[in-house]
Design a protein around this motif. Structure first.
Motif, short mmCIF file in Angstrom:
data_model
loop_
_atom_site.label_atom_id
_atom_site.label_comp_id
_atom_site.label_asym_id
_atom_site.label_seq_id
_atom_site.Cartn_x
_atom_site.Cartn_y
_atom_site.Cartn_z
N GLU A 263 0.93 -1.23 0.01
CA GLU A 263 0.03 -0.19 0.07
C GLU A 263 0.87 1.10 -0.05
OE1 GLU A 263 -3.41 0.24 0.29
OE2 GLU A 263 -3.82 -2.01 0.15
N ARG A 264 0.35 2.16 -0.70
CA ARG A 264 1.09 3.57 -0.66
C ARG A 264 1.24 4.26 0.66
NH1 ARG A 264 -1.56 3.94 -5.96
NH2 ARG A 264 0.17 3.68 -7.63
N ASN A 265 0.55 3.94 1.59
CA ASN A 265 0.50 4.36 2.94
C ASN A 265 1.46 3.82 3.66
OD1 ASN A 265 -1.04 2.37 3.56
ND2 ASN A 265 -2.92 3.40 3.69
N THR A 266 2.14 2.53 3.35
CA THR A 266 2.93 1.83 4.18
C THR A 266 4.34 2.41 4.42
OG1 THR A 266 3.68 0.61 2.42
CG2 THR A 266 1.74 -0.27 3.67
N MET A 267 4.97 2.41 5.40
CA MET A 267 6.38 2.72 5.76
C MET A 267 7.36 2.11 4.64
SD MET A 267 8.99 2.25 8.99
CE MET A 267 7.72 3.47 10.13
N LYS A 268 7.24 1.18 3.93
CA LYS A 268 8.10 0.54 3.26
C LYS A 268 7.98 1.14 1.79
CE LYS A 268 5.36 -3.71 1.89
NZ LYS A 268 4.32 -3.65 3.18
N PHE A 269 6.93 1.40 1.46
CA PHE A 269 6.49 2.03 -0.04
C PHE A 269 7.20 3.61 -0.02
CE2 PHE A 269 4.42 4.91 -2.72
CZ PHE A 269 4.36 4.49 -3.75
N LYS A 270 6.86 4.34 1.22
CA LYS A 270 7.61 5.61 1.44
C LYS A 270 9.16 5.54 1.46
CE LYS A 270 3.42 7.15 3.77
NZ LYS A 270 2.70 7.70 5.29
N ASP A 271 9.75 4.57 2.04
CA ASP A 271 11.24 4.51 2.27
C ASP A 271 11.81 4.27 0.86
OD1 ASP A 271 11.12 4.59 4.92
OD2 ASP A 271 11.02 2.63 5.53
N PHE A 272 11.03 3.10 0.24
CA PHE A 272 11.61 2.66 -1.23
C PHE A 272 11.43 3.81 -2.18
CE2 PHE A 272 10.97 -1.69 0.04
CZ PHE A 272 12.58 -1.93 0.28
N VAL A 273 10.52 4.72 -2.10
CA VAL A 273 10.47 5.80 -2.85
C VAL A 273 11.44 7.00 -2.94
CG1 VAL A 273 8.97 7.95 -3.42
CG2 VAL A 273 8.09 5.99 -3.20
N LYS A 274 12.10 7.01 -1.32
CA LYS A 274 12.90 7.70 -1.23
C LYS A 274 14.37 7.21 -1.50
CE LYS A 274 15.28 10.21 2.61
NZ LYS A 274 15.16 10.48 4.23
#
Length: 304
Positions: free
Chosen positions: A163-174
């Protein structure tokens, strides 16, 4: 050293393990020149040891180098023998060998597919899960890992959903750098096989059309989760249960089809390095490493 019993000793003050007397049997046979003592220290394992001298109820056992050990002898087992010959009996049940990875293809995803299929074939179908551990850097540069389900693999890499609201998604985007690992242990013809695959690469989000295809395959509980859960946020279990039951009822009554939400997504791990580990029981493992250089995969065997 040819005696391993949890017993320690020095030449001045021999030490005796409290349970050693109960665990050890000693039978001595004396001849004119020497006696042979057989100690049974564990099931199916015997040792022929050399007794150099005895002190009260202890006898020093000759060993390699300057180290010494000792064994308890009762009054009837003590002897005045000057020397007792040394021999050691091989462990009958021990064996060793070298595992070898054969038929190494040019594309590492081919060997991954072969190993994955074999693990699936020889594992309990009710227990086998395509679980992989992935690790990346958080927004505070802490290393975080988690298990995800492998949804698909092809020549282009490994795919998982999130999900785009998960920490792993946000981390991998960065920071798209990722490490992934698979561990498969199973039996073939009565022999345990261990295989591990490690992957280093980058993470990229799939296209909206590809993401939609994965959502169509989601089971009901996963679609309900996508609607009512915001991963990592505090939640009251009773409130969440009420939302779940209402959503489930609306779905069963045909009031809610649970369409794909904009938070649902899928990501692909694009490999840059592979490390394949293979070992059978009682064998030294073999490893094959792949490195992507100028668009071409280079592979070679490496030591475990």
């Amino acid at each position: 050293m040819f005696l391993h019993s949890g017993l320690t000793a020095s030449t001045n003050k021999p030490a005796l393990h409290r349970n050693f007397r109960a665990e050890c049997k000693l039978v001595a046979r004396t001849t004119k020149r020497c006696s042979v003592a057989v100690l049974t220290l564990e099931p199916k394992v015997s040792r022929f040891v050399c007794l150099k001298q005895h002190h009260k109820n202890y006898a020093h056992i000759a060993s390699i180098g300057d180290s010494t050990s000792c064994v308890y002898l009762n009054q009837r087992q003590k002897s005045n023998t000057d020397h007792i010959c040394v021999r050691s009996e091989e462990r009958k049940m021990e064996t060793s060998g070298l595992s070898f990875i054969t038929n190494v293809p040019e594309n590492p995803m081919q060997i991954f597919a072969n190993w994955h299929n074999e693990a699936n074939e020889h594992s309990d179908p009710n227990l086998f899960l395509d679980t992989m551990t992935i690790a990346g850097l958080s927004d505070t540069d802490d290393l975080l890992n988690r298990n995800v389900i492998l949804r698909k693999h092809d020549d282009n890499g490994l795919i998982f959903v999130t999900e785009r609201n998960t920490m792993k998604f946000k981390d991998f985007v960065k920071n798209p750098s990722v490490a992934a690992v698979f561990l498969w242990i199973y039996m073939i013809n009565g022999t345990a096989v261990t295989r591990q695959v490690r992957v280093l690469g980058k993470v990229a989000e799939l296209s909206e059309l590809e993401i939609a295809e994965f959502y169509k395959e989601e089971p009901l509980f996963a679609r309900i989760r996508s609607k009512i859960c915001r991963c990592g946020e505090p939640v009251d279990w009773n409130d969440l249960k009420a939302k779940h039951d209402l959503t489930l009822k609306d779905y069963q009554d045909g009031k809610d089809t649970l369409p794909q939400r904009d938070t649902y997504t899928a990501m692909r791990i694009i490999p840059q390095k592979f490390d394949f580990y293979h070992a059978r029981r009682h064998e030294i493992a073999d490893r094959v490493k792949y490195t992507l250089e100028d668009g071409k995969w280079i592979n070679y065997h490496i030591a475990t």
